[in-house]
Write a protein that holds these residues in place. Structure first.
Motif: not given
Length: 331
Positions: A87-92, A97-99, A235-239, A272-275
């Protein structure tokens, strides 16, 4: 067992009539099974980088991936890790609200086999009962080959097999940020990690989750100051970094030069970010602010170093004062 025997016969007994197809000789390869006129064709693909990706649309027949990463002459043997993307990865970087906002996983339409001496060893199958997306194997006598066999077609619906790979030497003779272990980083390693990481950010760890599919601990970090985040496809950084009212975020190019654009994020929608950290390290969320440095590996951020911010500020002060830093250090 019967499937493995049949597939071995198919690959090696029909070599003389197998289609060559389009050959890759690079880091990434993308192709379509629709270009193959036979379901028994084998396409050789040469991957000559340490990491990259393979994307196979409408898979038919098979691919034979030959891994030949650039290694020093005295480091012949290497380890290959392959991560299947179901499945597609979430953005970096994402808003609170989009965790973990991702699509449902799909059945992976191919099987993977490692080429061994006179046999094929199963590495991955959609119904093998193993939930792990990450599978690894070692080279033999400096060679590594992976067979990718398409599953039987089911109608005309679009199918796509995407996976990422990473090839690393078995023997490490110097510090490699991409394969750092669980121990704390030395000052020299901290400086190198700051200058070369894909993600450099101050932040607070607010959650930890065991990711059995990746054999990692996924740490969720609330960003308090973003110093660098190199972009990648999709990766849509603008959003994420929209101008707003509270909380300054500074973005840097990969060479650590200030872009001169100040972004803000609303306090109610923290970035937020996942590491990811190897599961064996036993990482967990903790109190306090850290300087987090991570490198993108197999599609996700992998932690390299994370000193407490007080330790990092002191190191930056000393390095900038004596002028010995390899790049402009920031905190």
């Amino acid at each position: 067992m019967m499937l493995e025997v049949l597939f071995w016969t198919f690959v090696f007994g029909l070599t003389c009539v197998a289609e060559a197809g389009v050959m890759g000789d690079q880091c990434d390869w993308a192709g379509s099974g629709l270009t193959s006129s036979s379901e028994r064709g084998v396409t050789p693909v040469y991957l000559r980088c340490r990491e990259g990706s393979v994307s196979w649309v409408y898979p038919r027949g098979a691919l034979r991936l030959l891994f030949r990463p650039p290694l020093p002459a005295d480091e012949r043997e290497f380890r290959v890790c392959v991560r299947v993307i179901r499945r597609p990865d979430p953005p970096d970087l994402f808003l609170e609200g989009r965790l973990n906002h991702t699509e449902a996983s799909q059945r992976f339409p191919v099987r993977l086999f490692v080429e061994a001496t006179q046999r094929l060893v199963p590495l991955y199958a959609p119904d093998d009962g193993n939930p792990k997306e990450l599978r690894c194997f070692r080279s033999r006598k400096g060679r590594a080959a992976l067979y990718v066999e398409a599953e039987p077609e089911e109608g005309t619906r679009r199918r796509e097999a995407i996976f990422k790979y990473e090839a690393r030497p078995l023997v490490r003779r110097h510090y490699d940020p991409a394969t750092a272990d669980c121990r704390p980083c030395s000052e020299a390693e901290l400086e190198l990690a700051f200058c070369t990481s894909d993600l450099v950010s101050r932040g607070v760890f607010v959650g930890a989750e065991q990711r059995e599919d990746l054999d990692t601990t996924q740490l969720t970090m609330r960003v308090t100051k973003l110093i660098r985040a190199t972009a990648h496809a999709g990766d849509d950084r603008k959003e994420v970094l929209q101008p707003a009212e509270e909380g300054d975020y500074f973005r840097y190019d990969v060479d650590n030069n200030i872009e001169g654009v100040r972004h803000r994020a609303r306090r109610s929608h923290n970035v937020h970010a996942h590491v990811h950290v190897p599961a064996a390290c036993g990482a967990a969320a903790g109190a306090g602010e850290f300087l987090v440095m991570a490198r993108r590996r197999l599609g996700r951020y992998s932690l390299v170093c994370a000193p407490r911010i007080q330790q990092w500020v002191e190191l930056v002060r000393r390095r900038n004062a004596d002028g010995t830093a390899h790049c402009t250090l920031q905190h």
